[in-house]
Scaffold this motif. Sequence first.
Motif, PDB file in Angstrom:
ATOM      1  N   ALA A   3     -72.218   9.946   5.259  1.00 56.98           N
ATOM      2  CA  ALA A   3     -73.552   9.665   4.688  1.00 56.98           C
ATOM      3  C   ALA A   3     -74.381   9.377   5.775  1.00 56.98           C
ATOM      4  O   ALA A   3     -74.609   8.474   6.472  1.00 56.98           O
ATOM      5  N   THR A  19     -70.847   4.381  15.539  1.00 55.86           N
ATOM      6  CA  THR A  19     -70.129   3.738  14.440  1.00 55.86           C
ATOM      7  C   THR A  19     -68.759   3.535  14.861  1.00 55.86           C
ATOM      8  O   THR A  19     -68.047   2.492  14.712  1.00 55.86           O
ATOM      9  N   VAL A  46     -68.928  -0.370   2.355  1.00 57.58           N
ATOM     10  CA  VAL A  46     -69.718   0.419   3.404  1.00 57.58           C
ATOM     11  C   VAL A  46     -68.600   0.489   4.855  1.00 57.58           C
ATOM     12  O   VAL A  46     -68.743   1.397   5.538  1.00 57.58           O
ATOM     13  N   ARG A  49     -65.886   2.603   4.560  1.00 55.70           N
ATOM     14  CA  ARG A  49     -66.091   3.898   4.719  1.00 55.70           C
ATOM     15  C   ARG A  49     -66.605   4.213   6.174  1.00 55.70           C
ATOM     16  O   ARG A  49     -65.909   5.474   6.708  1.00 55.70           O
ATOM     17  N   MET A  50     -66.991   3.269   6.753  1.00 56.57           N
ATOM     18  CA  MET A  50     -67.406   3.564   8.263  1.00 56.57           C
ATOM     19  C   MET A  50     -65.936   3.908   9.086  1.00 56.57           C
ATOM     20  O   MET A  50     -65.672   4.616   9.863  1.00 56.57           O
ATOM     21  N   ASP A  54     -66.154   7.989   6.659  1.00 60.82           N
ATOM     22  CA  ASP A  54     -67.072   8.700   5.718  1.00 60.82           C
ATOM     23  C   ASP A  54     -68.412   8.007   5.528  1.00 60.82           C
ATOM     24  O   ASP A  54     -69.033   8.498   4.881  1.00 60.82           O
ATOM     25  N   TYR A  55     -68.705   7.305   6.452  1.00 57.44           N
ATOM     26  CA  TYR A  55     -69.851   6.499   6.728  1.00 57.44           C
ATOM     27  C   TYR A  55     -70.480   6.781   8.099  1.00 57.44           C
ATOM     28  O   TYR A  55     -69.615   6.324   8.831  1.00 57.44           O
TER      29      TYR A  55
END
Length: 126
Positions: A3, A19, A46, A49-50, A54-55
Amino acid sequence: MIAVLNRSPAVSDKGQVLTKATIKAAERLGLSQKALGNVIGLSESVVSRMKSGDYVLGGGKPYELAALLVRLYRSLDAIVAGDEIAARAWMKNHNLALRGSPAELIQKIQGLFHVVQYLDTRRAPV
């Protein structure tokens, strides 16, 4: 799926580096995914996901708060000479000067700024 808004490669590379550094710092400081989400203003899902890649942080307030968390980690790591156990204990225990537990204080923006400022003054006394 990562994302990230349409940004230049240099910006997304910085986001990927930050990240990963944020996740690593949180792990070494003993912060849960929920606590990390509170610190940087993102949901626990989120943050998950990080962690899985994925983020990616792409700017804005979460990016800036994550950068502050990494700065906190780096300052504390220098003070405790890389001792992860000491760093986790410092984060968890009540600090008289800060009037609270750093791990709890940093979950609010003002507390994060205060803890970073405190560590900066301890790291490089004049």
